[in-house]
Design a protein around this motif. Structure first.
Motif, PDB file in Angstrom:
ATOM      1  N   ASP A 386       0.944  -1.098  -0.189  1.00 39.14           N
ATOM      2  CA  ASP A 386      -0.094  -0.409   0.193  1.00 39.14           C
ATOM      3  C   ASP A 386       1.248   1.039   0.343  1.00 39.14           C
ATOM      4  N   GLN A 387       1.944   1.650   0.135  1.00 36.87           N
ATOM      5  CA  GLN A 387       3.086   2.204   0.094  1.00 36.87           C
ATOM      6  C   GLN A 387       3.931   2.254  -1.714  1.00 36.87           C
ATOM      7  N   GLN A 388       2.890   1.559  -2.369  1.00 37.96           N
ATOM      8  CA  GLN A 388       3.627   1.712  -3.712  1.00 37.96           C
ATOM      9  C   GLN A 388       4.417   1.051  -3.467  1.00 37.96           C
ATOM     10  N   GLN A 389       5.291   0.725  -3.285  1.00 36.62           N
ATOM     11  CA  GLN A 389       6.827  -0.151  -3.443  1.00 36.62           C
ATOM     12  C   GLN A 389       6.307  -1.611  -3.382  1.00 36.62           C
ATOM     13  N   GLU A 390       7.280  -1.933  -4.810  1.00 37.69           N
ATOM     14  CA  GLU A 390       7.454  -3.576  -4.572  1.00 37.69           C
ATOM     15  C   GLU A 390       8.385  -4.245  -3.831  1.00 37.69           C
ATOM     16  N   PHE A 391       7.565  -5.441  -4.062  1.00 38.28           N
ATOM     17  CA  PHE A 391       8.872  -6.726  -3.959  1.00 38.28           C
ATOM     18  C   PHE A 391       8.719  -7.867  -4.684  1.00 38.28           C
ATOM     19  N   HIS A 392       9.792  -8.295  -3.858  1.00 36.79           N
ATOM     20  CA  HIS A 392       9.689 -10.048  -5.100  1.00 36.79           C
ATOM     21  C   HIS A 392       9.866 -10.899  -4.399  1.00 36.79           C
ATOM     22  N   ILE A 393       9.354 -12.162  -4.455  1.00 33.54           N
ATOM     23  CA  ILE A 393       9.603 -13.628  -3.251  1.00 33.54           C
ATOM     24  C   ILE A 393       9.778 -14.642  -3.791  1.00 33.54           C
ATOM     25  N   SER A 394      10.840 -15.071  -4.210  1.00 30.70           N
ATOM     26  CA  SER A 394      11.174 -16.318  -4.620  1.00 30.70           C
ATOM     27  C   SER A 394      12.185 -17.099  -4.204  1.00 30.70           C
ATOM     28  N   TRP A 395      11.862 -18.779  -4.663  1.00 26.95           N
ATOM     29  CA  TRP A 395      12.636 -19.358  -3.883  1.00 26.95           C
ATOM     30  C   TRP A 395      12.016 -20.723  -4.755  1.00 26.95           C
ATOM     31  N   CYS A 396      13.117 -22.384  -4.335  1.00 27.21           N
ATOM     32  CA  CYS A 396      12.793 -23.341  -5.760  1.00 27.21           C
ATOM     33  C   CYS A 396      12.982 -24.393  -4.764  1.00 27.21           C
ATOM     34  N   ARG A 397      12.278 -25.576  -5.444  1.00 27.95           N
ATOM     35  CA  ARG A 397      12.046 -26.770  -4.820  1.00 27.95           C
ATOM     36  C   ARG A 397      13.212 -26.358  -3.767  1.00 27.95           C
ATOM     37  N   ASP A 398      12.922 -28.117  -3.068  1.00 33.52           N
ATOM     38  CA  ASP A 398      14.100 -28.036  -1.951  1.00 33.52           C
ATOM     39  C   ASP A 398      15.096 -28.860  -3.056  1.00 33.52           C
ATOM     40  N   GLY A 399      15.922 -28.868  -2.919  1.00 30.44           N
ATOM     41  CA  GLY A 399      17.316 -29.703  -3.666  1.00 30.44           C
ATOM     42  C   GLY A 399      17.831 -28.728  -4.523  1.00 30.44           C
ATOM     43  N   PHE A 400      17.224 -27.361  -5.448  1.00 24.25           N
ATOM     44  CA  PHE A 400      17.376 -27.610  -6.581  1.00 24.25           C
ATOM     45  C   PHE A 400      18.298 -25.483  -6.162  1.00 24.25           C
ATOM     46  N   SER A 401      18.684 -25.232  -6.902  1.00 22.99           N
ATOM     47  CA  SER A 401      19.225 -23.887  -6.985  1.00 22.99           C
ATOM     48  C   SER A 401      19.576 -23.242  -8.022  1.00 22.99           C
ATOM     49  N   PRO A 437      13.112 -18.866   1.157  1.00 21.35           N
ATOM     50  CA  PRO A 437      12.765 -17.877  -0.179  1.00 21.35           C
ATOM     51  C   PRO A 437      13.856 -16.889   0.135  1.00 21.35           C
ATOM     52  N   LEU A 438      13.808 -15.793  -0.542  1.00 23.41           N
ATOM     53  CA  LEU A 438      14.682 -14.288  -1.147  1.00 23.41           C
ATOM     54  C   LEU A 438      14.113 -13.753  -0.886  1.00 23.41           C
ATOM     55  N   VAL A 439      14.222 -12.664  -0.173  1.00 27.85           N
ATOM     56  CA  VAL A 439      12.862 -11.199  -0.920  1.00 27.85           C
ATOM     57  C   VAL A 439      13.546  -9.953  -1.119  1.00 27.85           C
ATOM     58  N   ILE A 440      13.163  -9.939  -1.896  1.00 27.72           N
ATOM     59  CA  ILE A 440      13.630  -8.719  -2.987  1.00 27.72           C
ATOM     60  C   ILE A 440      13.102  -7.770  -3.038  1.00 27.72           C
ATOM     61  N   ARG A 441      13.695  -6.328  -2.326  1.00 24.04           N
ATOM     62  CA  ARG A 441      12.960  -5.349  -1.954  1.00 24.04           C
ATOM     63  C   ARG A 441      13.172  -4.217  -3.200  1.00 24.04           C
ATOM     64  N   PHE A 442      12.409  -3.113  -3.267  1.00 20.53           N
ATOM     65  CA  PHE A 442      13.175  -2.066  -3.767  1.00 20.53           C
ATOM     66  C   PHE A 442      11.627  -0.949  -3.461  1.00 20.53           C
ATOM     67  N   ASN A 443      12.363   0.529  -3.437  1.00 19.64           N
ATOM     68  CA  ASN A 443      11.964   1.427  -2.905  1.00 19.64           C
ATOM     69  C   ASN A 443      10.750   2.000  -3.910  1.00 19.64           C
ATOM     70  N   SER A 444      10.168   1.346  -4.688  1.00 19.41           N
ATOM     71  CA  SER A 444       8.614   1.756  -6.101  1.00 19.41           C
ATOM     72  C   SER A 444       8.651   0.337  -7.007  1.00 19.41           C
ATOM     73  N   ILE A 445       7.866   1.006  -7.752  1.00 18.30           N
ATOM     74  CA  ILE A 445       7.521  -0.078  -8.262  1.00 18.30           C
ATOM     75  C   ILE A 445       8.232   0.009  -9.849  1.00 18.30           C
ATOM     76  N   HIS A 446       8.767  -1.471 -10.016  1.00 19.49           N
ATOM     77  CA  HIS A 446      10.118  -1.001 -11.117  1.00 19.49           C
ATOM     78  C   HIS A 446       9.520  -2.763 -12.450  1.00 19.49           C
ATOM     79  N   PRO A 447       8.182  -2.051 -13.102  1.00 15.24           N
ATOM     80  CA  PRO A 447       8.352  -3.387 -13.828  1.00 15.24           C
ATOM     81  C   PRO A 447       9.304  -3.815 -14.980  1.00 15.24           C
ATOM     82  N   ARG A 448      10.424  -2.730 -14.621  1.00 11.14           N
ATOM     83  CA  ARG A 448      11.843  -3.363 -15.400  1.00 11.14           C
ATOM     84  C   ARG A 448      12.624  -4.286 -14.800  1.00 11.14           C
ATOM     85  N   TRP A 449      12.197  -4.681 -13.595  1.00 11.77           N
ATOM     86  CA  TRP A 449      12.932  -5.875 -13.068  1.00 11.77           C
ATOM     87  C   TRP A 449      12.332  -6.872 -12.954  1.00 11.77           C
ATOM     88  N   ARG A 450      11.038  -6.439 -13.186  1.00  9.60           N
ATOM     89  CA  ARG A 450       9.962  -7.950 -13.510  1.00  9.60           C
ATOM     90  C   ARG A 450      10.589  -9.246 -14.248  1.00  9.60           C
TER      91      ARG A 450
END
Length: 742
Positions: A386-401, A437-450
């Motif tokens: 709601d603060q117009q900040q974008e964040f990503h959460i990413s992970w792989c299944r067990d054993g993978f990278s 899980p890895l959390v990647i935070r951006f200060n604002s909305i960044h469509p180019r990072w998606r």
């Protein structure tokens, strides 16, 4: 008490009809309900909750409520039965209400009365009076209280309820729901049993009303990973056809409730027990935190659940705070979280507490605008808060990278920050996305990072790269001739490492020692980048050229098994690389490369020393070595690993002074399971004892049994069978050789 008990002569035919309708409905839903997240999905601001209890030590009250506030939660769930009135639970309830918390109060009869509902008028009357007491006493807190009726009625051994008993319990108190105009929830079905949800809700609707809030406990613990397709519904053969993962299960349960008139769907209890996690992880508390975050992201973005309550806040076996007690209560916490059993001074916050706190801070009120929830093991979610900040959460299944450069090819800028699953800021940009899980935070909305969602979802199944190792990283490899993976040591150049490890280099390097060159070839070389290595060239001959067409290459099987063993704490030489062809990889020559174990000897060497009557072996007693081998084999089995070719030559040992450390080799045929039965254990036991005389076999198995904690029944018969089998093979081969000579 107005309502009379239900008549079994009419109840059961109607119940059978409800069940038939449920089966018909269930067989049609798996095809129509999606197993993938469909953005955009906005997460309820009050999505997260926790189950609480206290103890006779009143200090626990404040401790519990302080930690609820630290989590940032506005609502909790509390179990309440007959002896709760005037007890510790009611004291905690008053404090929770005084602090403005919303409480989902799960009310149910005692176990003994639950068994007697509709059979004993006295039990019926006590249940009615208890509910009326609760409604009259706390009904004034309508804005803070939801009353859940019943506790796991489909688990009679925990709750005491039979199917008709629970419906009668609902029938008995249904007049009170209208009288006091309270918010009601139910029926609290445990695990994913949609036929139970359908049957109970239909019966509840038929006799009075369905609850506005449909409650269930969406466990996925027995399929281990939160993302896994459930194999327990129609078996392994239908697992990937049905694709009953957490998202699809949540949608099925929600659809059942909505069709029958329920307004909301709550998952009231979810956890992974430390004891169960300990079976397949050498760091079960960290794994609990990883699974918690992964589960919550999937549950929140499914769009099917309005609220999820995590399991007990404080408990030794499955709490996110350890109470320090031993054992487990007689009644499972999912059915009655009665009390905190440990001493106040022993309470200890686990990593999962921090993970749940971060999940609430990130997800509550956020909107998922892009999601990859893919069968290839990659999971990537894009959120905007709601603060117009974008964040990503990413992970792989067990054993993978997955190398992060495949997801984010551009260089990071100053507006990007990274946190781990515990909410801790990472000081350097990660190079891999793995099962944490890895959390990647951006200060604002960044469509180019998606990242391109279709591209991520379309990647082939990943190579196992998440292998415990220090000062190295594992990378996938793919060129026009080979695909596979390799280890690159810190400070080394990828091109130099490849130049030393590609099959063309392995085949032309000077041979230090040729170990075997028959169906398969095994030899040692020395490289400028990775030191001395052991290489295994796998060849498919005879009937294997047909069967291996349908299997992964042996090089990949060795690699995957080594990764799983090392993660489970079972020693095998550290994998360095594997390479296979793109086409027909199972029958084309393929390579598996490991670190060399200097000075290693095999169990066969130990057994020969015993059979030759020597006093000891390399200064170590035979008794010590037999105990070491027996313990190692048992520990391997306890971790769910069957070697399936455990000859005495396939356990190597290294020596450090007067101690020996075992390692498994030749692991291409190994199988990994959740838990081994006795027959599967005997497959290895009968092979490892083969080269020993019977008295020494008894000694080795006695050490295995000591580690196992029980007798290994039938091992002598299995050993005799294997001995007969080997003798017969030798006789047949001898006769064939004799005929050829003639």
């Amino acid at each position: 008490m107005k309502n009379k008990p239900l008549n079994p002569l009419t109840f059961w035919p109607q119940a059978i009809g409800d069940l038939a309708l449920g089966i018909y409905t269930f067989l049609h839903w798996p095809k129509s309900l999606s197993s993938r997240v469909d953005p955009p999905v906005t997460v309820n601001e009050q999505f997260f909750g926790i189950n609480i209890a206290t103890s006779s030590d009143e200090r626990s009250d404040d401790y519990v409520l302080d930690h609820v506030r630290e989590l940032g939660f506005k609502h909790v769930r509390l179990d309440f039965t007959y002896d709760s009135i005037g007890g510790d639970a009611e004291r905690l309830l008053h404090k929770a209400l005084d602090q403005g918390l919303e409480v989902l109060l799960d009310i149910f009869p005692s176990f003994e009365d639950a068994q007697q509902i509709s059979k004993d008028p006295g039990a019926d009357q006590r249940w009615y009076e208890f509910v009326e007491t609760i409604f009259s006493r706390y009904g004034v807190h309508k804005d803070q209280l939801i009353f859940e009726i019943g506790n796991t009625p489909n688990r009679g051994k925990w709750s005491g309820f039979s199917s008709i008993g629970y419906i009668n319990a609902w029938n008995i108190v249904s007049p009170l729901m209208d009288k006091y105009d309270v918010r009601i929830a139910g029926p609290n079905i445990s695990d994913f049993e949609p036929l139970g949800n359908i049957s109970y809700l239909r019966a509840m609707k038929r006799i009075s009303q369905v609850p506005p809030i449909h409650t269930t406990n969406l466990f996925v613990e027995r399929v281990i990973e939160p993302e896994a397709n459930d194999h327990r519904v129609l078996g392994d053969w239908a697992r990937d056809w049905l694709r009953l993962n957490l998202v699809k299960k949540a949608r099925a349960i929600d659809a059942i409730g909505k069709e029958l008139g329920c307004e909301e769907t709550y998952c009231t209890y979810k956890c992974w027990t430390i004891r169960r996690l300990n079976r397949w992880s050498d760091d079960p508390e960290q794994k609990q935190a990883d699974y918690l975050m992964r589960y919550m992201v999937l549950a929140a973005t499914s769009g099917a659940l309005d609220r999820v309550y995590w399991g007990p806040l404080v408990c030794n076996r499955d709490g996110i705070i350890d109470c320090g007690a031993e054992g487990y209560p007689e009644v499972d916490n999912v059915s009655h979280y009665r009390e905190i059993r440990g001493n106040f001074e022993d309470y200890r916050v686990r990593p999962a507490f921090k993970a749940l706190k971060q999940a609430n801070q990130l997800l509550a009120g956020a909107t998922c605008i892009q999601a990859v929830h893919s069968q290839n093991g990659i999971h990537h979610f894009v959120f905007v808060n709601d603060q117009q900040q974008e964040f990503h959460i990413s992970w792989c299944r067990d054993g993978f990278s997955l190398p992060i450069g495949l997801v984010y090819p551009n260089a990071w800028d100053d507006e990007v920050s990274f946190t781990n699953v515990l909410g801790e800021t990472l000081t350097t940009a990660p190079t891999q996305i793995n099962e944490q899980p890895l959390v990647i935070r951006f200060n604002s909305i960044h469509p180019r990072w998606r990242p391109d969602a279709d591209k991520l979802a379309g990647l082939p199944d990943m190579t196992v790269l998440n292998i415990p190792a220090e000062q190295r990283q594992y990378l996938p490899f793919n060129n026009s001739n080979w695909r596979g993976a390799l280890a690159v040591n810190d400070g080394q150049n990828l091109d130099d490492t490849l130049a030393a490890l590609l099959p063309e280099a392995l085949e032309t390097a000077p041979v230090d020692h040729l170990i075997r060159d028959k169906r398969n070839k095994v030899w040692n070389i020395t490289t400028p980048t990775n030191g001395t290595l052991t290489i295994k060239l796998n060849r498919a001959v005879g009937g294997k050229r047909l069967s291996y067409r349908f299997l992964p290459s042996k090089g990949k099987r060795h690699w995957d098994n080594a990764a799983a063993m090392l993660r489970a704490g079972i020693n095998t030489p550290q994998p360095v690389a594997y390479f296979e062809r793109h086409q027909l990889s199972g029958i084309e020559p393929n390579y598996y490369v490991t670190e060399f174990l200097p000075g290693a000897f095999s169990s066969r060497d130990v057994f020969s020393s015993i059979n030759n009557g020597e006093a000891d072996f390399r200064g170590m007693s035979h008794e010590y070595l037999l105990e070491t081998i027996g313990n190692f084999v048992c520990r391997m089995h306890d971790a769910g690993i069957i070697h399936r070719d455990l000859s005495s030559g396939n356990i190597l040992l290294t020596q450090d002074g007067d101690t020996a450390t075992p390692y498994l080799i030749d692991i291409g045929r190994a199988k990994l399971k959740k838990k081994l039965n006795l027959r599967e254990r005997l497959i290895d036991v009968m092979r490892i004892v083969y080269k020993l005389d019977w008295p020494d076999r008894e000694r080795l198995v006695s050490y295995y049994e000591k580690a196992y904690g029980k007798e290994v029944k039938g091992w002598r018969q299995a050993a005799k069978y294997y001995e007969f089998k080997q003798r017969s093979k030798k006789n047949i081969k001898g006769k064939l050789k004799f005929k050829k000579k003639r």
